[in-house]
Scaffold this motif. Structure first.
Motif, PDB file in Angstrom:
ATOM      1  N   ARG A 235      45.015  40.853  41.504  1.00 17.79           N
ATOM      2  CA  ARG A 235      44.305  40.273  40.368  1.00 17.79           C
ATOM      3  C   ARG A 235      44.319  41.257  39.194  1.00 17.79           C
ATOM      4  NH1 ARG A 235      43.711  37.659  45.252  1.00 17.79           N
ATOM      5  NH2 ARG A 235      42.391  35.806  45.067  1.00 17.79           N
ATOM      6  N   SER A 237      42.641  41.417  36.273  1.00 19.00           N
ATOM      7  CA  SER A 237      41.515  40.708  35.675  1.00 19.00           C
ATOM      8  C   SER A 237      41.142  41.211  34.286  1.00 19.00           C
ATOM      9  CB  SER A 237      40.284  40.815  36.587  1.00 19.00           C
ATOM     10  OG  SER A 237      39.974  42.172  36.830  1.00 19.00           O
ATOM     11  N   TYR A 253      41.162  35.021  37.311  1.00 20.94           N
ATOM     12  CA  TYR A 253      40.427  34.812  38.555  1.00 20.94           C
ATOM     13  C   TYR A 253      41.343  34.808  39.766  1.00 20.94           C
ATOM     14  CZ  TYR A 253      37.784  32.341  42.151  1.00 20.94           C
ATOM     15  OH  TYR A 253      37.181  31.983  43.321  1.00 20.94           O
TER      16      TYR A 253
END
Length: 338
Positions: A235, A237, A253
């Motif tokens: 991820r 993010s 996400y």
């Protein structure tokens, strides 16, 4: 002749009436005598052998006697009627005899008059027959003349019809040629319309492609914290920059980039880790696109990986590894190049 037969019939009828009268009188006399005899016997029996129980029988006999007496009176009345009818017949015979003498005088003159009238009618019919024969002959001649005229007219009409048939055939040929040309023009127009529609469709498609090519799509993001991802999907993010991406939250996400505009994309990632000999990959829709592996040493290392891939709408692109990823130098860049 009819008068003689009528007289003979009248005479025969009169004789039958007279004979009937005689037989009827005779029967009545016999019947009366028998009734009187029976009544006498009954009176004698009643006087000599009277019994209270015979009252009903006597009453019945008395009733029968009354019925017989009534029948006798009825037959007597009928006899009177027959007598009157006989008198009428005799009167008619007398009148016929008087008419016979008159008719004999009139018959000859009537017959002669009728014969003369028949001769006149015969002559008239003969004259009429001759006139009708002449009329029929004239009518027959007129019929022959009319038949010849009709034949001539029929031949003329046949010629006209033949000419019209030829003209109709020529017209039908022209009409068929016109329809054929019309159908060909329609086919050409249909093909042109289809070609035009296809050209328009291709132009629209090219415009869409040009529009898509002119659209810019790019994102750069890094890992937010040092960690090992349970599903091995890294991820990134922390988004540093992005352009042309509507649903950036899904990428942050899930770690998976979802294509919104089709085209050719370039992906480049740098993975910093202390795990040695761990493989990591670039995947498209669960398919492997590029492979790499971390260093085997004990110290930390930064390991690059990159690839160029064609994406369609809703295709996914991501990095997968089971190594522990540091957040400081682990980043990814995806850009649409065409």
């Amino acid at each position: 002749m009819d008068t003689c037969m009528h007289i003979a019939e009248k005479k025969e009828l009169r004789d039958q009436i007279f004979q009937f009268k005689l037989e009827n009188d005779k029967s009545l006399r016999i019947l009366t005598n028998q009734l009187q005899h029976k009544l006498s016997e009954m009176d004698e029996k009643l006087q000599g052998n009277y019994k209270p129980n015979d009252t009903i029988e006597f009453a019945n006999l008395k009733q029968k006697y009354q019925l017989l007496q009534g029948s006798y009176i009825h037959q007597k009345d009928e006899l009177e009627i027959l007598k009157n009818a006989t008198m009428n017949v005799l009167q008619e015979l007398f009148e016929l005899k008087q008419l016979k003498s008159i008719n004999q005088d009139l018959n000859m003159s009537n017959v002669q008059g009728k014969l003369q009238l028949l001769d006149q009618k015969t002559n008239s019919l003969t004259i009429n027959q001759n006139a009708r024969s002449q009329d029929f002959l004239a009518l027959f001649n007129n019929t022959r003349v009319m038949e010849n005229k009709i034949n001539l007219m029929g031949n003329f009409i046949t010629q006209i019809l033949s000419h019209e048939i030829i003209q109709n055939a020529t017209t039908a040929t022209h009409f068929n040629i016109f329809n054929d040309l019309k159908n060909r023009v329609y086919e050409i127009e249909t093909k042109q319309n289809a070609t035009f529609a296809d050209v328009i469709s291709k132009i629209i498609s090219l415009e869409g492609k040009v529009s898509n090519n002119s659209k810019r799509v790019a994102v750069t993001a890094c890992v937010g914290s040092t960690q090992t991802f349970s599903d091995a999907v890294v991820r990134f993010s922390t988004v540093r920059s992005e352009i042309g991406i509507n649903n950036i939250a899904t990428f942050m996400y899930s770690g998976k980039f979802v294509c919104e505009i089709p085209g050719l994309y370039y992906i480049s990632a740098h993975i910093r880790t202390s795990s040695g000999d761990y493989g990591f990959h670039v995947k498209k829709n669960n398919d492997y696109i590029a492979y790499s592996i971390t260093d085997a040493g004990l110290s930390d290392s930064t390991n690059p990986i990159s690839a160029v891939v064609a994406l369609q709408i809703k295709d996914t692109l991501y990095v997968e590894t089971s190594a522990t990823i540091y957040s400081t130098y682990s980043c990814i860049s995806i850009v649409k190049v065409k």
